[in-house]
Design an enzyme around this catalytic site. Structure first.
Site, mmCIF file in Angstrom:
data_model
loop_
_atom_site.group_PDB
_atom_site.id
_atom_site.type_symbol
_atom_site.label_atom_id
_atom_site.label_comp_id
_atom_site.label_asym_id
_atom_site.label_seq_id
_atom_site.Cartn_x
_atom_site.Cartn_y
_atom_site.Cartn_z
ATOM 1 N N HIS A 1 0.852 -1.202 0.000
ATOM 2 C CA HIS A 1 0.000 0.000 0.000
ATOM 3 C C HIS A 1 0.888 1.253 0.000
ATOM 4 C CE1 HIS A 1 -3.406 2.577 1.534
ATOM 5 N NE2 HIS A 1 -2.374 3.235 2.047
ATOM 6 N N GLU A 2 1.885 1.278 0.858
ATOM 7 C CA GLU A 2 2.761 2.458 0.943
ATOM 8 C C GLU A 2 3.578 2.629 -0.336
ATOM 9 O OE1 GLU A 2 2.243 4.504 3.154
ATOM 10 O OE2 GLU A 2 1.018 3.254 4.472
ATOM 11 N N HIS B 1 1.623 4.396 -2.930
ATOM 12 C CA HIS B 1 1.658 5.861 -2.766
ATOM 13 C C HIS B 1 2.904 6.436 -3.444
ATOM 14 C CE1 HIS B 1 -1.819 6.612 -0.325
ATOM 15 N NE2 HIS B 1 -1.409 5.877 0.695
ATOM 16 N N GLU C 1 -6.279 6.898 -1.111
ATOM 17 C CA GLU C 1 -6.160 5.745 -0.217
ATOM 18 C C GLU C 1 -6.808 4.514 -0.859
ATOM 19 O OE1 GLU C 1 -4.449 5.384 2.566
ATOM 20 O OE2 GLU C 1 -3.728 7.432 2.300
#
Length: 305
Positions: free
Chosen positions: A143-144, A147, A217
């Site tokens: 997930h990070e 980003h 997100e």
């Protein structure tokens, strides 16, 4: 060996909402610029100041974030498991390996910062590494990394530029009064009009940026599902983190609360904040989407069998 990436249908709804939000922000800022130009003096100086501050935020945000968390960059000898996991995910995501940092705190969370894919840092707390199983932590790290891949820090900094200008004008007006525009016999808008427009721009852009943050997100969750091919692992991690956050003392949560916008799970999960004011989507909605991805994945696997 890199695993084959999972395949999901295009989330056109999410992409359309992101584009609409960015279009509305752009349209809002065009109106704002027009009003500022009509008002006259002082705009260039103010824009230069805000531009310098935005560039400083862009170039030093990673260092400021690490300092705020008390995190330190660690090498492979200090965190071999975390380094190996992120290196594997970077191969899967076709990303250069970022710097890796660890924050020694019981608050179970993680975040990514950096102005580009080559100048990024991914940070995990000791709390999150103690709470999650390896496959769940892998979902969080993916997930990070999404980003980073989507350049979200750069996008949000650009999106907030004119909101910062509007905020500065509003604060300037409240504290120092008029004197912004030209003479009284000018045909342009007076200072009161500029102040009113600046306040409106700030308020509207505030809510649009929160919406954009929530969409990003969702996008990062989807990216993690694609990179790992295990949407259920991230869903499990989110549920565990929500529960673990409830057990963290309020004082510890307040100390890191300024990083909420960058965390995978905001510390305010204990509060019933209305979605409109939240930087993250409701946890239930995130988990529901990940379960949909998992169902798509299982359906594809069953069809191929």
């Amino acid at each position: 060996m890199a695993r084959q990436r999972a395949q999901f249908g295009r989330d056109t709804g999410l992409q359309a909402r992101m584009l609409l939000t960015m279009f509305l922000l752009g349209a809002l800022y065009v109106v704002f610029i027009a009003v500022l130009l009509a008002a006259g003096a002082g705009v260039v100086t103010m824009v230069v100041i805000i531009g310098a501050l935005s560039l400083a935020q862009l170039f030093f945000s990673d260092k400021l974030a690490l300092a705020a968390m008390g995190a330190k960059v660690v090498g492979p000898d200090q965190a071999p498991g975390l380094h190996a996991m992120i290196e594997r995910l970077c191969i899967q995501a076709d990303l250069p390996k970022p710097k890796i940092a660890v924050a020694d705190t019981d608050v179970p969370n993680a975040f990514a910062m950096g102005r580009s894919q080559k100048n990024a840092v991914v940070c995990a707390t000791t709390g999150i590494m103690n709470v999650l199983e390896p496959h769940e932590l892998e979902g969080v790290m993916a997930h990070e990394l999404t980003h980073v891949k989507n350049r979200d820090v750069l996008v949000m900094t650009l999106a907030s530029f004119f909101a910062s200008v509007a905020a500065m004008i509003t604060q300037f007006g409240f504290f120092f009064g008029g004197g912004f525009g030209g003479n009284d016999d000018d045909n342009g808008p007076g200072f009161a009009v500029v102040l009113l427009v600046s306040f409106a721009v700030y308020v509207i852009s505030f809510f649009l940026m929160l919406a954009l943050s929530r969409y990003r997100e969702f996008g990062a969750d989807r990216g993690a599902a694609i990179i790992t091919g295990r949407p259920s692992a991230l869903a499990s991690a989110l549920m565990k983190l929500s529960g673990a956050m409830q057990r963290v003392p309020d004082q510890d949560l307040r100390q890191v609360g300024r990083m909420n916008a960058f965390f995978i799970v905001p510390t305010s999960v204990k509060q019933s904040v209305a979605t409109l004011f939240a930087t993250h989507p409701p946890m239930e909605a995130r988990i529901a989407r990940l379960q949909q991805y998992e169902a798509q994945l299982q359906g594809t696997a069953a069809a191929a069998a």
